[in-house]
Design an enzyme around this catalytic site. Structure first.
Site, PDB file in Angstrom:
ATOM      1  N   LYS A  98       0.782  -1.166   0.421  1.00  0.00           N
ATOM      2  CA  LYS A  98       0.026   0.014   0.439  1.00  0.00           C
ATOM      3  C   LYS A  98       0.503   0.868   0.078  1.00  0.00           C
ATOM      4  O   LYS A  98       1.754   1.383   1.088  1.00  0.00           O
ATOM      5  CB  LYS A  98      -0.989  -0.368   1.360  1.00  0.00           C
ATOM      6  CG  LYS A  98      -1.892   1.304   1.323  1.00  0.00           C
ATOM      7  CD  LYS A  98      -2.096   2.191   0.862  1.00  0.00           C
ATOM      8  CE  LYS A  98      -2.217   3.071   1.209  1.00  0.00           C
ATOM      9  NZ  LYS A  98      -1.999   4.692   1.176  1.00  0.00           N
ATOM     10  N   ALA A 100       2.015   5.313  -0.165  1.00  0.00           N
ATOM     11  CA  ALA A 100       1.480   6.555  -0.402  1.00  0.00           C
ATOM     12  C   ALA A 100       0.435   7.180  -1.948  1.00  0.00           C
ATOM     13  O   ALA A 100       0.991   6.657  -2.481  1.00  0.00           O
ATOM     14  CB  ALA A 100       2.022   7.779   0.165  1.00  0.00           C
ATOM     15  N   GLU A 173       9.124   1.052  10.945  1.00  0.00           N
ATOM     16  CA  GLU A 173       9.719   1.850  11.142  1.00  0.00           C
ATOM     17  C   GLU A 173       9.678   3.613  11.540  1.00  0.00           C
ATOM     18  O   GLU A 173       9.125   4.129   9.543  1.00  0.00           O
ATOM     19  CB  GLU A 173      10.752   2.119   9.157  1.00  0.00           C
ATOM     20  CG  GLU A 173      10.980   0.543   9.269  1.00  0.00           C
ATOM     21  CD  GLU A 173      12.581   0.554   9.479  1.00  0.00           C
ATOM     22  OE1 GLU A 173      12.987   1.565  10.359  1.00  0.00           O
ATOM     23  OE2 GLU A 173      12.885  -0.351   9.404  1.00  0.00           O
TER      24      GLU A 173
END
Ligand code: NAP
Length: 408
Positions: A98, A100, A173
């Protein structure tokens, strides 16, 4: 990917705004994750362990976790995907990616190339759409056994809460607020060159971007002058203009960067260069911000605590190494830090005391496919890259095998 370097680089640059040269660099960096993981897949060893009973044999099998998912940010539209995709595919998992909303085209192109390269149907799957819709859907599905996320700390925290439903494995992260410690014996030429890279690569829109510069007082003014001279030479332009620095990602980012500059100046910092958006003329957006250097920044300013994600460097002097380490560690984040100095013993003692997952010593660009990348504290959980990441995509299965103890 390497055979299509120019096409991918142009897509990355056009949709993220980074200079084409940085787009090309990202293709090579991104391909490196696939190459490294493919090679490392040869070393996904199981184990046999000596048993205490004569009728027992102990086997440890390593097997793919199954369906995995990846949610990634816009600042490295390719590399953040391949950093997750490489190890997943290499050990035999499938992955749902997925990207951005700002940068879906690079991901779509990656999928087209995967089809061309013969990746079987169902192995690499793309979902575009709003993160707040797709993320919860992935974590509500018990078939998804692992999700790797790169993005903001706030969204990471939300994913941890949602992962409780199916106890989905997570690696995160997240954001950073990287300190740079410049010791008084640092090679100033190296420190300036590498500090510029650590700060202004991708226009400061990198999770490991330098945010706070602590400079030993005896060399503070000399460093500030040389650093400002180097920053003033950076050219600003759109991705196809062969510039050093591109635009910010959106209008919100411009407002945030301006607020970091203005609040610092109001609180007593001095503007050494830059400080406002730059007008590139008709047809160019107002999102180009001048590379900016502030001096006499203090720890209570917004820029010292909030991730800027833009081209602003705040300098501050320190008097001894203990003070530099204490101030560098005074942050909820723990992703990257930088140390510049020549005395190796002193540098290493400083490195050992810094609470950061990635540390560049005389090096402004430490990320590479074979090294473990990730943060401490609010910067995340888990490490990606190198052999360290493989574990995240593997289940460990212990087999106790009872055999005839006598034998023939
Ligand atoms: P973000 O808002 O967290 O978005 C990142 C991704 O998460 C996007 O794909 C976004 O989708 C998705 N998302 C948003 N809300 C979500 C939700 N509720 N559930 C699931 N997914 C959701 O991050 P950003 O501000 O765009 O990116 C910059 C941040 O990423 C910075 O903090 C930076 O430090 C961090 N970053 C960290 C690393 C690292 O390795 N540690 C690397 C690069 C960037 P939409 O586009 O649809 O909103």
């Amino acid at each position: 990917m390497l055979a299509n370097e120019e096409r991918i680089a142009e897509t990355i640059a056009a949709e993220s705004g980074k200079p084409l040269a940085e787009g090309r660099g990202e293709v090579r960096y991104g391909a490196g994750f696939l190459e490294w993981a493919a090679e490392e897949a040869r070393r996904v060893y199981g184990e046999t362990i000596p048993a205490s009973r004569p009728d027992q044999r102990i086997l440890v099998l390593r097997q793919p976790v199954g369906v995995t998912a990846a949610i990634t940010p816009w600042n490295f539209p390719l590399a953040m995907l391949t950093r997750k995709l490489g190890p997943a595919l290499a050990v035999g998992c499938t992955q749902v990616i997925k990207p951005a909303n700002e940068t879906p085209l690079t991901a779509i192109l990656l999928c087209e190339l995967a089809i061309e390269a013969g990746v079987p149907d169902g192995v690499l799957n793309l979902v575009t759409g709003a993160g707040p819709v797709v993320g919860p859907a992935l974590l509500a599905d018990p078939r998804v056994r692992k999700l790797s996320f790169t993005g903001s700390t706030e969204v990471g925290q939300e994913l941890v809460r949602l992962s409780a439903t199916n106890l989905t494995r997570l690696s995160l992260e997240l954001g950073g607020h990287a300190p740079v410690v410049i010791l008084d014996d640092a090679d100033l030429g190296v420190a300036v060159e590498q500090a510029v890279r650590a700060k202004f690569r991708n226009n400061g829109q990198s999770c490991i971007a330098a945010n706070r510069f602590y400079v030993a007082r005896p060399i503070y003014h000399e460093f500030a002058e040389a650093f400002t001279n180097a920053v003033e030479k950076l050219s600003v332009g759109s991705w196809d203009m062969d510039a050093d620095v591109g635009p910010l990602i959106d209008d919100r980012a411009v407002v945030k960067v301006q607020r970091h500059v203005d609040t610092a100046v109001e609180a007593g910092a001095s503007l050494l260069c830059g400080g406002s958006p730059t007008d590139l003329g008709p047809g160019k957006s107002g999102r180009f911000f001048q590379p900016t250097v502030l001096s006499d920044v203090t720890d209570d300013m917004v820029i010292s605590t909030e991730e800027t994600f833009g081209p602003v460097a705040g300098l501050s002097p320190f008097d001894d190494d203990d003070e530099a380490v204490r101030r560098a560690n005074d942050s909820p984040y723990g992703l990257a830090a930088y140390v510049f100095g020549r005395d190796l013993s002193r540098v290493l003692r400083t490195v050992e005391r810094l609470d950061y997952g990635v540390i560049g010593v005389n090096d402004g660009v430490p990320s590479t496919a074979q090294a473990p990348f990730g943060g401490m504290k609010m910067s995340g959980m888990g490490r990606e890259g190198g052999h360290f990441v493989m574990e995240q995509y593997l289940e460990t299965k212990y087999v106790s095998l009872a055999i005839d103890p006598v034998g023939t």
